[in-house]
Design a protein around this motif. Sequence first.
Motif, mmCIF file in Angstrom:
data_model
loop_
_atom_site.group_PDB
_atom_site.id
_atom_site.type_symbol
_atom_site.label_atom_id
_atom_site.label_comp_id
_atom_site.label_asym_id
_atom_site.label_seq_id
_atom_site.Cartn_x
_atom_site.Cartn_y
_atom_site.Cartn_z
ATOM 1 N N ARG A 165 0.850 -1.171 -0.090
ATOM 2 C CA ARG A 165 0.064 0.148 0.154
ATOM 3 C C ARG A 165 0.844 1.342 0.006
ATOM 4 O O ARG A 165 0.432 2.196 -0.324
ATOM 5 C CB ARG A 165 -0.937 -0.038 1.136
ATOM 6 C CG ARG A 165 -1.839 -1.265 1.155
ATOM 7 C CD ARG A 165 -2.710 -1.119 2.241
ATOM 8 N NE ARG A 165 -3.665 -2.457 2.241
ATOM 9 C CZ ARG A 165 -4.753 -2.526 3.111
ATOM 10 N NH1 ARG A 165 -4.998 -1.777 4.016
ATOM 11 N NH2 ARG A 165 -5.177 -3.732 2.841
ATOM 12 N N ARG B 241 -4.173 5.423 -10.523
ATOM 13 C CA ARG B 241 -4.548 4.289 -9.759
ATOM 14 C C ARG B 241 -3.391 4.026 -8.725
ATOM 15 O O ARG B 241 -3.574 3.746 -7.674
ATOM 16 C CB ARG B 241 -4.864 3.203 -10.414
ATOM 17 C CG ARG B 241 -5.339 1.953 -9.507
ATOM 18 C CD ARG B 241 -5.759 0.767 -10.667
ATOM 19 N NE ARG B 241 -4.424 0.252 -11.204
ATOM 20 C CZ ARG B 241 -4.693 -0.591 -12.179
ATOM 21 N NH1 ARG B 241 -5.515 -0.959 -12.562
ATOM 22 N NH2 ARG B 241 -3.445 -1.056 -12.767
ATOM 23 N N ALA B 242 -2.166 4.160 -9.225
ATOM 24 C CA ALA B 242 -0.844 3.822 -8.535
ATOM 25 C C ALA B 242 -0.733 4.856 -7.486
ATOM 26 O O ALA B 242 -0.296 4.632 -6.250
ATOM 27 C CB ALA B 242 0.263 3.794 -9.456
ATOM 28 N N PHE B 243 -1.274 5.961 -7.888
ATOM 29 C CA PHE B 243 -0.821 7.338 -6.951
ATOM 30 C C PHE B 243 -1.907 7.625 -5.812
ATOM 31 O O PHE B 243 -1.880 8.276 -4.876
ATOM 32 C CB PHE B 243 -0.330 8.285 -7.775
ATOM 33 C CG PHE B 243 0.043 9.551 -7.045
ATOM 34 C CD1 PHE B 243 1.067 9.520 -6.003
ATOM 35 C CD2 PHE B 243 -0.507 10.744 -6.862
ATOM 36 C CE1 PHE B 243 1.629 10.697 -5.287
ATOM 37 C CE2 PHE B 243 -0.199 11.681 -6.055
ATOM 38 C CZ PHE B 243 0.961 11.456 -5.479
ATOM 39 N N LEU C 18 7.003 5.139 -5.934
ATOM 40 C CA LEU C 18 5.936 4.724 -7.281
ATOM 41 C C LEU C 18 7.059 4.267 -8.255
ATOM 42 O O LEU C 18 8.184 4.548 -8.561
ATOM 43 C CB LEU C 18 5.879 6.130 -7.787
ATOM 44 C CG LEU C 18 4.702 5.683 -9.163
ATOM 45 C CD1 LEU C 18 3.216 5.390 -8.641
ATOM 46 C CD2 LEU C 18 4.772 6.967 -10.044
ATOM 47 N N ASN D 172 -3.529 6.224 -3.672
ATOM 48 C CA ASN D 172 -3.384 6.061 -1.992
ATOM 49 C C ASN D 172 -2.262 6.839 -1.484
ATOM 50 O O ASN D 172 -1.629 6.581 -0.406
ATOM 51 C CB ASN D 172 -3.191 4.681 -1.930
ATOM 52 C CG ASN D 172 -3.470 4.194 -0.517
ATOM 53 O OD1 ASN D 172 -4.222 4.729 0.299
ATOM 54 N ND2 ASN D 172 -2.950 3.023 0.140
ATOM 55 N N GLY E 263 3.293 2.637 -5.098
ATOM 56 C CA GLY E 263 2.343 2.514 -6.339
ATOM 57 C C GLY E 263 3.113 1.719 -7.444
ATOM 58 O O GLY E 263 4.607 1.663 -7.798
ATOM 59 N N CYS E 264 2.486 1.024 -8.461
ATOM 60 C CA CYS E 264 3.203 0.460 -9.598
ATOM 61 C C CYS E 264 2.493 0.709 -10.749
ATOM 62 O O CYS E 264 1.195 0.822 -10.831
ATOM 63 C CB CYS E 264 2.847 -1.078 -9.480
ATOM 64 S SG CYS E 264 4.280 -1.665 -8.394
ATOM 65 N N PRO F 226 1.305 6.804 -2.248
ATOM 66 C CA PRO F 226 2.088 5.944 -1.951
ATOM 67 C C PRO F 226 3.699 6.855 -1.574
ATOM 68 O O PRO F 226 3.677 7.886 -2.177
ATOM 69 C CB PRO F 226 2.450 4.954 -3.065
ATOM 70 C CG PRO F 226 2.110 5.787 -4.098
ATOM 71 C CD PRO F 226 0.647 6.453 -3.698
ATOM 72 N N THR G 150 7.225 12.028 -3.526
ATOM 73 C CA THR G 150 7.318 10.425 -3.722
ATOM 74 C C THR G 150 8.566 10.138 -4.587
ATOM 75 O O THR G 150 8.888 10.857 -5.266
ATOM 76 C CB THR G 150 6.289 10.249 -4.599
ATOM 77 O OG1 THR G 150 4.838 10.735 -4.119
ATOM 78 C CG2 THR G 150 5.889 8.794 -4.811
ATOM 79 N N ALA H 172 -8.446 0.614 -6.471
ATOM 80 C CA ALA H 172 -7.399 0.469 -5.759
ATOM 81 C C ALA H 172 -7.774 0.833 -4.369
ATOM 82 O O ALA H 172 -7.065 0.094 -3.376
ATOM 83 C CB ALA H 172 -6.238 1.164 -6.068
ATOM 84 N N VAL I 187 -2.099 -3.549 -5.338
ATOM 85 C CA VAL I 187 -2.396 -2.035 -4.589
ATOM 86 C C VAL I 187 -2.306 -2.370 -3.103
ATOM 87 O O VAL I 187 -2.856 -1.612 -2.150
ATOM 88 C CB VAL I 187 -3.663 -1.505 -5.137
ATOM 89 C CG1 VAL I 187 -3.467 -1.133 -6.590
ATOM 90 C CG2 VAL I 187 -5.015 -2.341 -4.893
#
Lengths: 229, 302
Positions: free
Chosen positions: A80, A151-153, A160, A155, A83-84, A157, A189, A104, B217
């Motif tokens: 969590r 979507r990766a960002f 990344l 939350n 991010g990917c 994170p 990040t 996500a 996620v």
Amino acid sequence: MIQFENVTKVYPTQKRPALNGVSVDVDKGEFVFLVGPSGSGKSTFLRLILKEEKPTKGRVHVAGKDLARLSNWKVPHLRRRIGCVFQDFRLLPNKNVFENVAFALEVIGKPRRFIRKVVPEVVELVGLEGKGDRMPDELSGGEQQRVAIARAFVNRPQILLADEPTGNIDPATSIGIMKVLDRINRTGTTVVMATHDAAIVDSMRKRVIELEDGEVIRDQSRGVYGQAY
Amino acid sequence: MRAQFVLSEIWIGLRRNLTMTVAVITTVAISLALFGAGMLINQQVSAMRGYWDERISITIYLCTESSPSKHCIENGPATDEDRNSLQADLKAMPEVASVEYVDQAAAWEDFQNRFSNRQALVEATQEGDIPDNFRVQLADPSKYERVQQSVQDRPGVDMVSNDKDVLDRFFELFDGLKWAALIVAVVQLAAAALLIGNTIRLSAYSRRRETGIMRLVGASNFYIQLPFLLEGAICGLIGGVIASGFIVATRFFLLDKIQDWFYSGVELSTGALLSVIGMSVILGVLLCTIASFLTLRRYLRV
């Protein structure tokens, strides 16, 4: 933020190590390019950060945690904070832009009110304002990758990871993607991006770590892609 | 808290593999119905056994002029003396609760009553064909052998018949029925478990994109697996509910028939029926959930 201490990874079916004695330190807020030919160990590097693989030798620390000591049930919490983004976007084709980004947060149990608030913000941050209702197949490759980044960002994170994010995108559109990644990097990040794209690496002037046959052959701040390619 | 999300995932999963879902539910329903029927038969038979054990009696037939057995021919028909000493000895036995002497006339009348629906049989028999006998009620039915042995070779005694021998033959039949049902149920349950495994595998495969992203996620393992587990559990539940219908039918058609044959006033209580249904449904849900869980461990690496 990310520390590799003499990390070696040998996959069970292969004799040659995918990574061989790699030691790398990435600080908080850094932007790092991971370059090198196919099979040089870039993807393995990223997978080790996510604890999708375990190192054969050496230690990996991510966000202050020794991954070897991180029990399996805590791995989701590690992820969590990371991010990917991938070359193939990996969007859900039956969900629109908002829903893809919201997914996500839904699956980690965030409350609906929070999701309604942050998803539009992030969609705007990646430059897709007004396109929240589109389905992935109605978007260009560049736009799809922006959704994946959102979507990766979403939350927020600390790290990344981007595995060839511009690999399926034409050069002009790639610049836009890089601007989005740069914007995310400026929020504090840490960004680690594996790439083949020499033009992008040269234009960004960020730290470059070059891998070859699983070994770090160059680690240069404000570097370029290199003459060999 | 994201119940809606989980429920919609389950619904999508069940609908996407509709044919497999139907196959699973059918198999589970059949196996649970057989399991439940086996359990019911078991309970019914043991209840009837208890009922009959309390009421079981030994009948000691005495020798008459026409008795064909070797023992009777050697010793001749039972004399009054034989009869009186036998009655006195029976009464003295601690295992015996009561002794009733049935003379030939009474035995003949009793015979006519019992076979009143078979007139031909009654007409072919006359008074005197049914020997006079002693009806011995036992205090402890399990001790019948001792009583039987002690009177067997006395002069004037033709043969000793025990209701238990006759009933046991029927009970054996029901035991066979019970075991057949349970064995088929076990085989079916195994098949159901494999089918569920396959269904969940298909489901996991068709949702691999979603689960991949969930993993990425940082969704917890439980959250990723929950829709699949509930999918299995719901199949088990629906199968169990259908099976309950069959179990109730077994109770009211098969078991009531069996009781009619045996004139035993032992009806299974509603409580017993509900507990069998409850056990079947719980078994179905557990089996399906566990099968799903084991499958996920192999095919949904988290």
